[in-house]
Design an enzyme around this catalytic site. Structure first.
Site, PDB file in Angstrom:
ATOM      1  N   CYS A  19     -21.448 -79.145 -18.395  1.00  0.00           N
ATOM      2  CA  CYS A  19     -20.148 -79.634 -18.854  1.00  0.00           C
ATOM      3  C   CYS A  19     -19.056 -78.943 -18.048  1.00  0.00           C
ATOM      4  O   CYS A  19     -18.982 -77.703 -18.003  1.00  0.00           O
ATOM      5  CB  CYS A  19     -19.989 -79.335 -20.349  1.00  0.00           C
ATOM      6  SG  CYS A  19     -18.305 -79.587 -20.946  1.00  0.00           S
ATOM      7  N   HIS A  59     -18.387 -76.175 -27.517  1.00  0.00           N
ATOM      8  CA  HIS A  59     -18.522 -77.524 -26.967  1.00  0.00           C
ATOM      9  C   HIS A  59     -18.572 -78.561 -28.088  1.00  0.00           C
ATOM     10  O   HIS A  59     -19.497 -78.583 -28.882  1.00  0.00           O
ATOM     11  CB  HIS A  59     -19.781 -77.639 -26.094  1.00  0.00           C
ATOM     12  CG  HIS A  59     -19.929 -78.997 -25.492  1.00  0.00           C
ATOM     13  ND1 HIS A  59     -19.331 -79.356 -24.307  1.00  0.00           N
ATOM     14  CD2 HIS A  59     -20.565 -80.113 -25.949  1.00  0.00           C
ATOM     15  CE1 HIS A  59     -19.597 -80.627 -24.055  1.00  0.00           C
ATOM     16  NE2 HIS A  59     -20.346 -81.107 -25.032  1.00  0.00           N
ATOM     17  N   GLY A  74      -9.828 -93.833 -22.245  1.00  0.00           N
ATOM     18  CA  GLY A  74      -9.624 -93.083 -20.999  1.00  0.00           C
ATOM     19  C   GLY A  74     -10.229 -91.696 -20.983  1.00  0.00           C
ATOM     20  O   GLY A  74      -9.873 -90.874 -20.142  1.00  0.00           O
ATOM     21  N   HIS A  99     -10.645 -82.285 -25.575  1.00  0.00           N
ATOM     22  CA  HIS A  99      -9.467 -81.676 -24.945  1.00  0.00           C
ATOM     23  C   HIS A  99      -8.219 -82.427 -25.357  1.00  0.00           C
ATOM     24  O   HIS A  99      -8.247 -83.638 -25.606  1.00  0.00           O
ATOM     25  CB  HIS A  99      -9.596 -81.639 -23.421  1.00  0.00           C
ATOM     26  CG  HIS A  99      -9.862 -82.983 -22.800  1.00  0.00           C
ATOM     27  ND1 HIS A  99     -11.125 -83.540 -22.757  1.00  0.00           N
ATOM     28  CD2 HIS A  99      -9.040 -83.877 -22.207  1.00  0.00           C
ATOM     29  CE1 HIS A  99     -11.059 -84.713 -22.168  1.00  0.00           C
ATOM     30  NE2 HIS A  99      -9.798 -84.958 -21.823  1.00  0.00           N
TER      31      HIS A  99
HETATM   32  P1  AMP Z   1      -9.329 -87.386 -19.973  1.00  0.00           P
HETATM   33  O1  AMP Z   1      -9.152 -88.493 -18.968  1.00  0.00           O
HETATM   34  O2  AMP Z   1      -8.525 -87.509 -21.211  1.00  0.00           O
HETATM   35  O3  AMP Z   1     -10.804 -87.152 -20.246  1.00  0.00           O
HETATM   36  O4  AMP Z   1      -8.763 -86.075 -19.277  1.00  0.00           O
HETATM   37  C1  AMP Z   1      -9.472 -85.308 -18.362  1.00  0.00           C
HETATM   38  C2  AMP Z   1      -8.462 -84.527 -17.578  1.00  0.00           C
HETATM   39  O5  AMP Z   1      -9.119 -83.468 -16.934  1.00  0.00           O
HETATM   40  C3  AMP Z   1      -7.740 -85.335 -16.487  1.00  0.00           C
HETATM   41  O6  AMP Z   1      -6.342 -85.334 -16.749  1.00  0.00           O
HETATM   42  C4  AMP Z   1      -8.097 -84.591 -15.200  1.00  0.00           C
HETATM   43  O7  AMP Z   1      -7.024 -84.544 -14.280  1.00  0.00           O
HETATM   44  C5  AMP Z   1      -8.459 -83.218 -15.713  1.00  0.00           C
HETATM   45  N1  AMP Z   1      -9.378 -82.454 -14.874  1.00  0.00           N
HETATM   46  C6  AMP Z   1     -10.534 -82.891 -14.323  1.00  0.00           C
HETATM   47  N2  AMP Z   1     -11.122 -81.890 -13.630  1.00  0.00           N
HETATM   48  C7  AMP Z   1     -10.324 -80.804 -13.761  1.00  0.00           C
HETATM   49  C8  AMP Z   1     -10.373 -79.460 -13.284  1.00  0.00           C
HETATM   50  N3  AMP Z   1     -11.391 -79.019 -12.515  1.00  0.00           N
HETATM   51  N4  AMP Z   1      -9.357 -78.621 -13.585  1.00  0.00           N
HETATM   52  C9  AMP Z   1      -8.318 -79.059 -14.345  1.00  0.00           C
HETATM   53  N5  AMP Z   1      -8.222 -80.304 -14.847  1.00  0.00           N
HETATM   54  C10 AMP Z   1      -9.200 -81.165 -14.552  1.00  0.00           C
HETATM   55 ZN    ZN Z   2     -18.304 -78.388 -22.857  1.00  0.00          ZN
END
Ligand code: AMP
Ligand code: ZN
Length: 117
Positions: free
Chosen positions: A3, A45, A90, A97
């Site tokens: 993850c 998690h 999305g 998160h």
């Molecule tokens: P969601 O689309 O709601 O699942 O949000 C996932 C978020 O994680 C997106 O806004 C991505 O830009 C962000 N994201 C993906 N990989 C990373 C990373 N390595 N560090 C920080 N943010 C990330």
């Molecule tokens: Zn996790």
């Protein structure tokens, strides 16, 4: 566990930390959509908001508690918290998160939420 956000919590994958306590971790989103765009995640998690239950719901309260602390410490008076749950909403990372957005005047309505029909 494979993850991305668990790896970020463990420090296996680098992130820009904003805040951390016993329960939650907050870091900068890698692809910000607002001048301030943080992600606040529980350290345990949970794969998504659809997996919140009586055993783990305190973690969500901790996320909102952290958001209020972060806003206060950074002098942010207005912010929006967003959770995407499931593919149509999305959600791309399957670790619960919350997007913390601030620093800009935000609209409200279908277009601003990406709802096209
Ligand atoms: P969601 O689309 O709601 O699942 O949000 C996932 C978020 O994680 C997106 O806004 C991505 O830009 C962000 N994201 C993906 N990989 C990373 C990373 N390595 N560090 C920080 N943010 C990330
Ligand atoms: Zn996790």
């Amino acid at each position: 566990m494979d993850c991305l956000f668990c790896k970020i919590i463990d420090g296996e994958i680098p992130s820009t930390k904003i805040y951390e306590d016993e329960y939650v971790y907050c870091f900068k989103d890698i692809a910000p959509i607002a001048p301030i765009h943080y992600l606040i995640i529980p350290k345990v998690h949970i794969s998504g908001a659809d997996q919140i239950n009586g055993e783990n719901s305190v973690m969500t309260a901790k996320v909102f508690e952290a958001a209020a602390k972060i806003a206060k410490s950074e002098g942010i008076e207005s912010y929006r918290i967003i959770n995407n749950c499931g593919d149509d909403a999305g959600q791309t990372v399957k670790h619960l998160h919350f997007h913390f957005l601030a620093g800009v005047k935000m609209g409200w309505g279908p277009e601003s939420l990406g709802i096209t029909k």
